[in-house]
Write a protein that holds these residues in place. Structure first.
Motif, mmCIF file in Angstrom:
data_model
loop_
_atom_site.group_PDB
_atom_site.id
_atom_site.type_symbol
_atom_site.label_atom_id
_atom_site.label_comp_id
_atom_site.label_asym_id
_atom_site.label_seq_id
_atom_site.Cartn_x
_atom_site.Cartn_y
_atom_site.Cartn_z
ATOM 1 N N SER A 43 -1.878 -0.822 5.291
ATOM 2 C CA SER A 43 -1.307 -2.318 4.963
ATOM 3 C C SER A 43 -0.773 -2.032 3.526
ATOM 4 O O SER A 43 -0.696 -0.833 3.114
ATOM 5 N N ASN A 44 -0.202 -3.131 3.083
ATOM 6 C CA ASN A 44 0.302 -3.062 1.676
ATOM 7 C C ASN A 44 -1.099 -2.929 0.886
ATOM 8 O O ASN A 44 -2.229 -3.465 1.369
ATOM 9 N N GLN A 45 -1.052 -2.820 -0.589
ATOM 10 C CA GLN A 45 -2.100 -2.588 -0.972
ATOM 11 C C GLN A 45 -2.939 -3.918 -1.425
ATOM 12 O O GLN A 45 -4.206 -4.029 -1.653
ATOM 13 N N ASP A 46 -2.313 -5.099 -0.877
ATOM 14 C CA ASP A 46 -2.887 -6.228 -1.148
ATOM 15 C C ASP A 46 -3.676 -6.897 0.241
ATOM 16 O O ASP A 46 -4.043 -7.962 0.192
ATOM 17 N N GLY A 47 -3.586 -5.791 1.117
ATOM 18 C CA GLY A 47 -4.163 -6.124 2.435
ATOM 19 C C GLY A 47 -3.275 -6.694 3.457
ATOM 20 O O GLY A 47 -3.601 -6.871 4.680
ATOM 21 N N SER A 48 -2.124 -7.218 3.098
ATOM 22 C CA SER A 48 -1.045 -7.729 3.929
ATOM 23 C C SER A 48 -0.493 -6.649 5.071
ATOM 24 O O SER A 48 -0.465 -5.497 4.834
ATOM 25 N N LEU A 49 -0.076 -7.275 6.076
ATOM 26 C CA LEU A 49 0.684 -6.481 7.194
ATOM 27 C C LEU A 49 -0.361 -5.332 7.728
ATOM 28 O O LEU A 49 0.108 -3.970 7.842
ATOM 29 N N PRO A 50 -1.626 -5.631 8.083
ATOM 30 C CA PRO A 50 -2.688 -4.493 8.577
ATOM 31 C C PRO A 50 -2.276 -3.916 9.867
ATOM 32 O O PRO A 50 -1.643 -4.701 10.768
ATOM 33 N N LEU A 226 -9.303 12.688 4.967
ATOM 34 C CA LEU A 226 -8.931 11.730 4.046
ATOM 35 C C LEU A 226 -9.573 10.461 4.310
ATOM 36 O O LEU A 226 -9.802 10.056 5.400
ATOM 37 N N GLU A 227 -9.952 9.983 3.082
ATOM 38 C CA GLU A 227 -10.774 8.494 2.920
ATOM 39 C C GLU A 227 -9.844 7.266 2.435
ATOM 40 O O GLU A 227 -9.977 6.361 3.084
ATOM 41 N N LEU A 228 -8.913 7.753 1.649
ATOM 42 C CA LEU A 228 -8.275 6.629 0.999
ATOM 43 C C LEU A 228 -6.862 7.309 0.430
ATOM 44 O O LEU A 228 -6.812 8.267 -0.096
ATOM 45 N N ALA A 229 -5.826 6.742 0.549
ATOM 46 C CA ALA A 229 -4.493 7.082 0.000
ATOM 47 C C ALA A 229 -4.021 5.492 -0.252
ATOM 48 O O ALA A 229 -3.809 4.708 0.324
ATOM 49 N N GLU A 230 -3.278 5.500 -1.261
ATOM 50 C CA GLU A 230 -2.653 4.582 -2.165
ATOM 51 C C GLU A 230 -1.367 5.129 -2.922
ATOM 52 O O GLU A 230 -1.472 6.104 -3.473
ATOM 53 N N LEU A 231 -0.155 4.660 -2.489
ATOM 54 C CA LEU A 231 1.054 4.921 -3.306
ATOM 55 C C LEU A 231 1.803 3.686 -3.400
ATOM 56 O O LEU A 231 1.925 2.845 -2.547
ATOM 57 N N HIS A 236 7.034 2.135 5.628
ATOM 58 C CA HIS A 236 7.671 1.477 6.756
ATOM 59 C C HIS A 236 8.211 0.274 6.229
ATOM 60 O O HIS A 236 8.094 -0.266 5.204
ATOM 61 N N LEU A 237 9.420 -0.099 6.867
ATOM 62 C CA LEU A 237 10.094 -1.207 6.711
ATOM 63 C C LEU A 237 9.319 -2.376 6.804
ATOM 64 O O LEU A 237 8.461 -2.555 7.648
ATOM 65 N N GLY A 238 9.517 -3.352 5.796
ATOM 66 C CA GLY A 238 8.740 -4.606 5.413
ATOM 67 C C GLY A 238 7.739 -4.324 4.604
ATOM 68 O O GLY A 238 7.092 -5.519 4.256
ATOM 69 N N TYR A 239 7.305 -3.246 4.289
ATOM 70 C CA TYR A 239 6.170 -3.048 3.370
ATOM 71 C C TYR A 239 6.643 -2.908 1.949
ATOM 72 O O TYR A 239 7.867 -2.575 1.652
ATOM 73 N N ASP A 241 4.304 -1.332 -0.516
ATOM 74 C CA ASP A 241 3.597 -0.383 -1.075
ATOM 75 C C ASP A 241 2.710 0.143 -0.095
ATOM 76 O O ASP A 241 3.189 0.018 1.284
ATOM 77 N N PHE A 242 1.992 1.164 -0.165
ATOM 78 C CA PHE A 242 1.332 1.811 0.987
ATOM 79 C C PHE A 242 -0.198 1.929 0.549
ATOM 80 O O PHE A 242 -0.709 2.263 -0.375
ATOM 81 N N LYS A 243 -1.101 1.675 1.568
ATOM 82 C CA LYS A 243 -2.599 1.908 1.670
ATOM 83 C C LYS A 243 -3.096 2.048 2.970
ATOM 84 O O LYS A 243 -2.841 1.710 3.864
ATOM 85 N N LEU A 244 -3.948 3.291 2.693
ATOM 86 C CA LEU A 244 -4.557 3.820 4.140
ATOM 87 C C LEU A 244 -6.020 4.052 3.761
ATOM 88 O O LEU A 244 -6.467 4.774 3.242
ATOM 89 N N ASP A 245 -6.889 3.141 4.384
ATOM 90 C CA ASP A 245 -8.304 3.149 4.102
ATOM 91 C C ASP A 245 -9.068 3.510 5.591
ATOM 92 O O ASP A 245 -8.877 2.958 6.563
ATOM 93 N N LEU A 246 -10.047 4.577 5.306
ATOM 94 C CA LEU A 246 -10.882 4.859 6.401
ATOM 95 C C LEU A 246 -11.818 3.855 6.881
ATOM 96 O O LEU A 246 -12.597 3.361 5.970
ATOM 97 N N LEU A 247 -11.944 3.460 7.871
ATOM 98 C CA LEU A 247 -13.053 2.613 8.382
ATOM 99 C C LEU A 247 -14.276 3.392 9.002
ATOM 100 O O LEU A 247 -15.047 2.735 8.773
ATOM 101 N N SER A 248 -13.906 4.159 9.896
ATOM 102 C CA SER A 248 -14.831 4.893 10.529
ATOM 103 C C SER A 248 -14.617 5.936 10.970
ATOM 104 O O SER A 248 -13.503 6.536 11.448
#
Length: 268
Positions: A43-50, A226-231, A236-239, A241-248
């Motif tokens: 998602s974005n770092q604010d959680g949008s566009l998951p 990887l557990e978490l990545a933030e840049l 991707h188009l429309g984003y 920034d970037f966040k990747l969060d491990l759920l399980s």
């Protein structure tokens, strides 16, 4: 912050890319994680566009990735072959997921090691064929829009999981309206954070030769994934920034992975 020019209706090839880091000949993770499925939310770092990103460690030399926003909607599927010694992808194929875990291949990525050139060919119905290439200034490298899928595999084999490392960051936005859909964003330095108090391993990210921090990577201390990545750079188009969060994670194996893929269109 480095921005990407885009249009909201531009086609994104979700996840066609190759990502690589140096991989020694012997694994240092405590257990063999082949057969594991890693479920993330991008998602974005604010959680949008998951969007759900699921990575399957298919074998020592193969990784597969599923990407979708919702069940029964269009989903991307990427299957890649990796050199287990170097971490370099020998083939990366982007596809559209079909019912019954089938897929339609349409995008093909290759890397010319001698020329240090990354090339992409995209063949979509009713669209012009896209053929582009870019120079990769640093090896190993990670194609950014693969959401660090290969990194979560390759880092498990790092000889010293706390060592600083550098990686090239190319990016693919496969849209015919873009003059340069395949670009080299820069060379990134990952620096181990000695002051991070959690048990996980944190690395701060910056471009080589620059001091400003652009993000972070956090890895599982036992298995190395990887557990978490933030840049602060979108991949991707429309984003923005970037966040990747491990759920399980799950030890699903090939059968569990096929069931997972099949379920996407089941009952639709």
């Amino acid at each position: 912050m480095r921005q990407i020019s885009s249009t909201t209706n531009a086609l994104i090839v979700a996840g066609l890319c190759a990502t690589t880091i140096a991989m020694p000949s012997a694994a240092h993770a405590e257990t063999d994680q082949v057969g594991t499925i890693y479920h993330y939310e991008r998602s974005n770092q604010d959680g949008s566009l998951p969007e759900q990103i699921s990575v399957f460690y298919a074998s020592k030399d193969a990784v597969e990735v599923y990407k979708a926003r919702e069940k029964c909607t269009d989903a991307a599927f990427v299957h890649a072959k990796l050199d287990p010694e170097s971490g370099v992808a020998s083939s990366i194929t982007g596809a559209r997921l079909l019912p019954d875990a089938e897929h339609f291949d349409f995008a093909f990525l290759t890397y010319d090691e001698a020329a240090k050139a990354l090339s992409i060919r995209v063949e979509l119905p009713n669209m012009p064929v896209i053929k582009k290439s870019t120079q990769v200034e640093h090896t190993p490298w990670h194609l950014y829009d693969f959401d660090f899928a290969s990194l979560t595999i390759a880092h498990q084999l790092a000889e010293n999981p706390k060592s600083d490392f550098n990686f090239g960051l190319p990016l693919l936005l496969a849209d015919p309206s873009l003059e340069e859909p395949l670009t080299y964003v820069g060379t990134v330095k990952a620096t181990y954070d000695e002051e991070y108090t959690a048990i996980s391993h944190r690395f701060s990210l910056s471009f080589v030769g620059e001091n400003s921090e652009i993000g972070q990577l956090i890895f599982d201390p036992m298995h190395g994934h990887l557990e978490l990545a933030e840049l602060n750079i979108p991949n991707h188009l429309g984003y923005k920034d970037f966040k990747l969060d491990l759920l399980s994670t799950q030890k699903g194996g090939e059968k569990g992975w096929k069931n997972f893929l099949t379920n996407h269109f089941a009952g639709c």
